[in-house]
Design an enzyme around this catalytic site. Structure first.
Site, short mmCIF file in Angstrom:
data_model
loop_
_atom_site.label_atom_id
_atom_site.label_comp_id
_atom_site.label_asym_id
_atom_site.label_seq_id
_atom_site.Cartn_x
_atom_site.Cartn_y
_atom_site.Cartn_z
N ASP A 197 0.85 -1.19 0.00
CA ASP A 197 0.00 0.00 0.00
C ASP A 197 0.89 1.24 0.00
O ASP A 197 1.53 1.57 1.00
CB ASP A 197 -0.92 -0.01 1.23
CG ASP A 197 -1.97 1.08 1.13
OD1 ASP A 197 -1.59 2.27 0.95
OD2 ASP A 197 -3.16 0.77 1.18
N ASP A 200 0.17 4.03 2.67
CA ASP A 200 0.56 3.61 4.03
C ASP A 200 2.08 3.67 4.19
O ASP A 200 2.58 4.08 5.22
CB ASP A 200 0.07 2.18 4.31
CG ASP A 200 -1.42 2.14 4.61
OD1 ASP A 200 -2.04 3.21 4.76
OD2 ASP A 200 -1.97 1.02 4.68
C1 PRP Z 1 -4.44 3.69 -4.05
C2 PRP Z 1 -3.55 4.31 -5.10
C3 PRP Z 1 -4.51 4.63 -6.20
C4 PRP Z 1 -5.49 3.48 -6.13
C5 PRP Z 1 -5.17 2.50 -7.22
O1 PRP Z 1 -5.09 4.66 -3.34
O2 PRP Z 1 -2.84 5.41 -4.65
O3 PRP Z 1 -5.18 5.85 -6.03
O4 PRP Z 1 -5.31 2.88 -4.83
O5 PRP Z 1 -6.10 1.50 -7.26
P1 PRP Z 1 -7.10 1.29 -8.49
O6 PRP Z 1 -6.30 1.38 -9.73
O7 PRP Z 1 -7.63 -0.09 -8.23
O8 PRP Z 1 -8.18 2.33 -8.40
P2 PRP Z 1 -6.05 4.38 -2.09
O9 PRP Z 1 -7.47 4.30 -2.55
O10 PRP Z 1 -5.54 3.22 -1.31
O11 PRP Z 1 -5.96 5.72 -1.26
P3 PRP Z 1 -4.73 6.49 -0.59
O12 PRP Z 1 -3.93 7.09 -1.70
O13 PRP Z 1 -5.42 7.52 0.23
O14 PRP Z 1 -3.93 5.51 0.23
N1 URA Z 2 -3.08 0.72 -4.04
C1 URA Z 2 -1.85 0.53 -3.50
O1 URA Z 2 -1.34 1.38 -2.74
N2 URA Z 2 -1.19 -0.61 -3.82
C2 URA Z 2 -1.70 -1.55 -4.63
O2 URA Z 2 -1.04 -2.56 -4.89
C3 URA Z 2 -2.99 -1.33 -5.17
C4 URA Z 2 -3.64 -0.17 -4.86
#
Ligand code: PRP
Ligand code: URA
Length: 205
Positions: A197, A200
């Site tokens: 992630d 995170d």
């Molecule tokens: C993550 C990442 C993208 C998304 C990608 O964000 O930074 O925005 O997931 O996934 P997708 O292609 O399946 O849409 P997240 O929603 O975890 O939020 P964050 O950036 O606040 O951690």
């Molecule tokens: N968002 C992340 O941060 N990592 C992944 O692998 C997919 C979605």
């Protein structure tokens, strides 16, 4: 859809350390900066320039300057980790924000924030480190198109084949620049091998 995968030895080196699960947030932020800088250069390689008459200390000459303003739009929150290098090399850049968050069970992104500068006539570069299902990227592109953007580029650090296929389907004319193209998604729609992630790891949450 034009897909550009970064080909640079430093990119491969930085990505390996980003992927390493023992890398802590402070180093993770530095590595994010470094690979985003390489990607920023690639994603702007084709920017239009125009002639400008200047005088060097020696004689007049016709130089070239950027012809089009740049807007960078990070998808919150992880996209914020990619903005600084664009600001460092393009001092006149404007920044817009699109807030999207994936639902933990469905992996469908929900919009919670949007603030954009004028986009007409500008090169709009959407940045988000992870292109997993492609849902967040496709939604963000919908948003900037609705706000008047015509020249759009998407930049990420790791893309999955599924995400690339989704982008091809939703926005076939938008070029995608990525640091790496990964093998697959797991059952929770995380990229494999990926780097976990990103948000995170960037923010230590
Ligand atoms: C993550 C990442 C993208 C998304 C990608 O964000 O930074 O925005 O997931 O996934 P997708 O292609 O399946 O849409 P997240 O929603 O975890 O939020 P964050 O950036 O606040 O951690
Ligand atoms: N968002 C992340 O941060 N990592 C992944 O692998 C997919 C979605």
């Amino acid at each position: 859809m034009p897909l550009h995968v970064l080909q640079h030895p430093l990119g491969a080196h930085v990505l390996t350390h980003l992927r390493d699960k023992t890398t802590k947030p402070a180093l993770f932020r530095t590595l994010s900066y470094q690979i985003s800088l390489l990607l920023a250069l690639e994603a702007t390689r084709d920017l239009a320039t125009e002639e400008k008459e200047i005088e060097t200390p020696m004689e007049p000459m016709a130089g070239r300057v950027l012809a089009r303003q740049l807007v960078v739009v990070p998808i919150l929150r992880a996209g914020l980790g990619m903005v600084q290098p664009f600001q460092d090399i393009f001092p006149d850049v404007s920044i817009g924000y699109v807030g999207l968050e994936r639902d933990h069970t469905t992996a469908i992104a929900r919009s919670y924030y949007c603030k954009l500068p004028p986009l007409e006539g500008k090169r709009v570069i959407i940045v988000d480190p992870m292109l997993a299902t492609g849902g967040s990227a496709a939604q963000a592109i919908d948003v900037v198109k609705a706000a008047g953007a015509k020249e759009i580029v998407f930049v990420c650090i790791v893309a999955s084949s599924e995400g690339v296929a989704a982008m091809e389907q939703a926005h076939p004319a938008v070029p995608v620049h990525t640091g790496a193209l990964d093998r697959a998604l797991n059952a929770k729609k995380y990229i494999l091998p990926g780097l976990g992630d990103f948000g995170d790891r960037l923010y230590g949450t």
